[in-house]
Enzyme design. Structure first.
Site, PDB file in Angstrom:
ATOM      1  N   ASN A 237      33.443  -5.574  14.863  1.00 43.94           N
ATOM      2  CA  ASN A 237      33.322  -4.242  14.245  1.00 43.94           C
ATOM      3  C   ASN A 237      32.638  -4.264  12.875  1.00 43.94           C
ATOM      4  O   ASN A 237      32.103  -3.250  12.435  1.00 43.94           O
ATOM      5  CB  ASN A 237      34.677  -3.531  14.183  1.00 43.94           C
ATOM      6  N   TYR A 238      32.700  -5.411  12.196  1.00 39.14           N
ATOM      7  CA  TYR A 238      31.930  -5.609  10.961  1.00 39.14           C
ATOM      8  C   TYR A 238      31.344  -7.013  11.026  1.00 39.14           C
ATOM      9  O   TYR A 238      31.736  -7.883  10.243  1.00 39.14           O
ATOM     10  CB  TYR A 238      32.840  -5.530   9.735  1.00 39.14           C
TER      11      TYR A 238
ATOM     12  N   THR B 214      30.862 -12.268  20.035  1.00 41.49           N
ATOM     13  CA  THR B 214      29.731 -12.201  20.979  1.00 41.49           C
ATOM     14  C   THR B 214      28.867 -10.998  20.654  1.00 41.49           C
ATOM     15  O   THR B 214      27.662 -11.123  20.442  1.00 41.49           O
ATOM     16  CB  THR B 214      30.253 -12.140  22.427  1.00 41.49           C
TER      17      THR B 214
ATOM     18  N   GLU C 147      43.329 -11.501   9.029  1.00 46.40           N
ATOM     19  CA  GLU C 147      43.453 -10.046   9.024  1.00 46.40           C
ATOM     20  C   GLU C 147      43.470  -9.613  10.474  1.00 46.40           C
ATOM     21  O   GLU C 147      42.492  -9.805  11.199  1.00 46.40           O
ATOM     22  CB  GLU C 147      42.257  -9.422   8.293  1.00 46.40           C
TER      23      GLU C 147
ATOM     24  N   CYS D 105      40.346  -1.783  11.821  1.00 48.33           N
ATOM     25  CA  CYS D 105      41.766  -2.159  11.759  1.00 48.33           C
ATOM     26  C   CYS D 105      42.511  -1.256  10.786  1.00 48.33           C
ATOM     27  O   CYS D 105      43.734  -1.185  10.820  1.00 48.33           O
ATOM     28  CB  CYS D 105      41.904  -3.620  11.368  1.00 48.33           C
TER      29      CYS D 105
HETATM   30  O1  G3H Z   1      38.502  -3.555  10.778  1.00 49.95           O
HETATM   31  C1  G3H Z   1      38.928  -4.065   9.742  1.00 49.95           C
HETATM   32  C2  G3H Z   1      38.258  -3.880   8.461  1.00 49.95           C
HETATM   33  O2  G3H Z   1      38.746  -4.788   7.501  1.00 49.95           O
HETATM   34  C3  G3H Z   1      38.363  -2.472   7.950  1.00 49.95           C
HETATM   35  O3  G3H Z   1      37.573  -2.301   6.838  1.00 49.95           O
HETATM   36  O4  G3H Z   1      38.657  -0.294   5.851  1.00 49.95           O
HETATM   37  O5  G3H Z   1      36.407  -1.016   5.127  1.00 49.95           O
HETATM   38  O6  G3H Z   1      36.743  -0.028   7.388  1.00 49.95           O
HETATM   39  P1  G3H Z   1      37.342  -0.835   6.282  1.00 49.95           P
END
Ligand code: G3H
Length: 493
Positions: A169-170, A195, A265, A299
């Protein structure tokens, strides 16, 4: 053309097959086995990545270990200069990297661009803050019985070989949050990209080398979690693991890794408690942003909202209204679209099933609930109960549940009985009451009058229970990448 910088990362075919970096060179996988990277936008093949063999992993880790021994002796300021150059490089080529990220993981343009620029700032911040890391000197006389016989010089030394496992996702930002602190503190990095996102991650690897990083300090191992990931996490030469991903995978890694430092995390399933005195207009906006940005695949997304009946009765129509106003679903390459597809058909299946199960068990779909391929409509569920699966397991999609409670104590009880504990939001116009309530909630961070979020990136970021191990955030991550080495001077009696 920026693309020329990366032409040696893949073959000449369309779509290309990428190479992996073993610390010495960009390599084809010896076995020729590959994994496909499929775009969630249109199911097209973006490229193939090698499935790296165990033998190749051993060689890459051995290269990294050798490089680390020299790197830990390079002055911190010199290490920092390379990191700053990598940050500049990212900013300069932001368009190219943003386009890649959109294709590979289906973010929209502002989200993808933000990920790249935030990563560049993060690298700079780590490089600056690294200069302030220092050891200490302790005198034994502070403890009874030691007089002035002992003095400790407490040095800070790198852990050595850090395994960094990043999520889809990042893929760039949550790699940088691992690689930059590891490098500035004198470690090397064995890097396992997700992936989907792997191609962006291979580019990220090369950016550090283009900035002048000595060979071997990042080795990038591609392949599936089941094959490559399992071998890496239990490898004898790994001295610490930093991981972002689901709670389930986090727990499995912790078991396999054994007694080494872990910085994890994991999943969130974050609640928002709305007190009767909250400004419902701004609360509704925060809930919409918190629940639906990047299609709920964060998350830190808001997954459920708790409040007394009159509050929730007023709030749901406002959240529905703001969702209609703000959220436009479709192809994220189109500028006005801000809710794109979820990452894969498999994930879409899970999300759809959870919505349908909740409905079958008595939840009411106020809005959304339908799916077209990987596009899941922004979904608002009412009359949800804590026993439903959608409340028990983090659902990585654009779904938010509403619960009516008899009292705020009941809300606290529901939150604290969760297996997760990343963040929670409290909405109230009385900050004092918000702080009092925050102290009763067992999560890492409590946000008052905002959606949950990781940034600003120098704030401590942590999860309790199934949501994580250790503390991240610039200074905190740097600390986690090192260990103290006390050298004790003893005065002869
Ligand atoms: O998906 C987990 C990330 O650490 C969330 O980061 O709060 O900047 O979207 P964010």
């Amino acid at each position: 053309m920026p693309k020329d910088f990366f032409s040696h990362l893949h073959d000449k075919k369309t779509p290309p097959t990428y190479k992996f970096f073993n610390g010495e060179a960009w390599m084809d996988g010896a076995s020729s086995k590959t994994v496909e990277v499929i775009s969630p936008i249109d199911n097209s093949l973006v490229g193939r990545i090698p499935l790296v063999s165990n033998l190749e992993i051993d060689q890459a880790i051995s290269n990294a270990k050798k490089a680390q021994e020299a790197w830990m002796r390079v002055p911190m300021i010199e290490r920092g200069k390379i990191l700053h150059l990598a940050a500049d490089w990212m900013r300069e080529h932001e368009h190219y990297l943003t386009a890649l990220l959109i294709k590979e993981i289906g973010k929209n343009t502002p989200e993808a661009k933000d990920e790249i620029l935030r990563s560049a700032d993060m690298i700079d911040y780590f490089a600056h803050e690294g200069l302030h890391v220092k050891g200490e000197e302790l005198s034994g006389e502070a403890f009874p019985g030691y007089d002035q016989t002992k003095m400790a010089i407490v040095e800070k030394v790198p852990l050595g070989v850090i395994l960094a496992i990043a999520p889809f996702n990042y893929p760039v930002n949550l790699s940088v949050s691992k690689i930059a602190p590891a490098l500035i503190t004198g470690n090397c990095v064995v890097y396992k990209p997700p992936t989907q996102g792997a191609i962006s991650c291979l580019h990220l690897t090369e950016i550090f080398y283009l900035a002048g990083l000595p060979k071997g300090l990042i080795v990038t191992i591609t392949g599936g979690g089941a094959e490559v990931g399992n071998y890496l996490v239990s490898h004898k030469d790994i001295n610490g693991i930093t991981f972002t991903g689901s709670s389930q995978v986090g727990k499995e890694i912790a078991v396999k890794a054994g007694m080494i430092p872990l910085l994890f995390e994991c999943g969130g399933n974050n609640p928002a408690v709305v007190l009767p005195d909250a400004d419902l207009y701004s609360t509704a906006i925060e809930i919409v942003k918190g629940a639906f940005s990047y299609s709920g695949q964060r998350c830190t997304a808001i997954k459920y909202v708790l409040g007394l009946k009159p509050t929730i009765d007023k709030l749901i129509p406002m959240v529905s209204q703001k969702t209609k106003e703000f959220i436009k679903m479709g192809d994220p390459r189109i500028p006005e679209i801000n809710l794109g597809p979820v990452i894969s058909d498999g994930e879409a299946d899970i999300i759809e099933r959870r919505i349908l199960m909740a409905k079958a068990q008595g939840a009411k779909i106020i809005m959304g609930g339908k799916r077209k391929e990987r596009l899941i409509e922004p979904t608002i569920l009412d009359l949800v109960r804590p026993s439903m699966e959608i409340m028990q397991i983090e659902t990585f999609g654009p779904v938010v549940s509403f619960l009516r409670v008899e009292s705020i104590e009941e809300a606290v009880k529901i939150i604290n009985s969760s297996d997760y504990g990343l963040q929670a939001s409290i909405f109230t116009s009385d900050e004092g009451a918000g702080i009092q309530l925050a102290r009763q909630i067992k999560v890492g961070t409590i946000q008052i009058n905002s959606k949950p979020q990781r940034g600003p990136d120098h704030f401590p970021f942590l999860g309790v229970k199934g949501s994580g191990v250790g503390v991240q955030g610039i200074r905190y991550t740097l600390e986690a990448m090192m260990r103290p080495r006390p050298i004790v001077l003893n005065k002869p009696h």
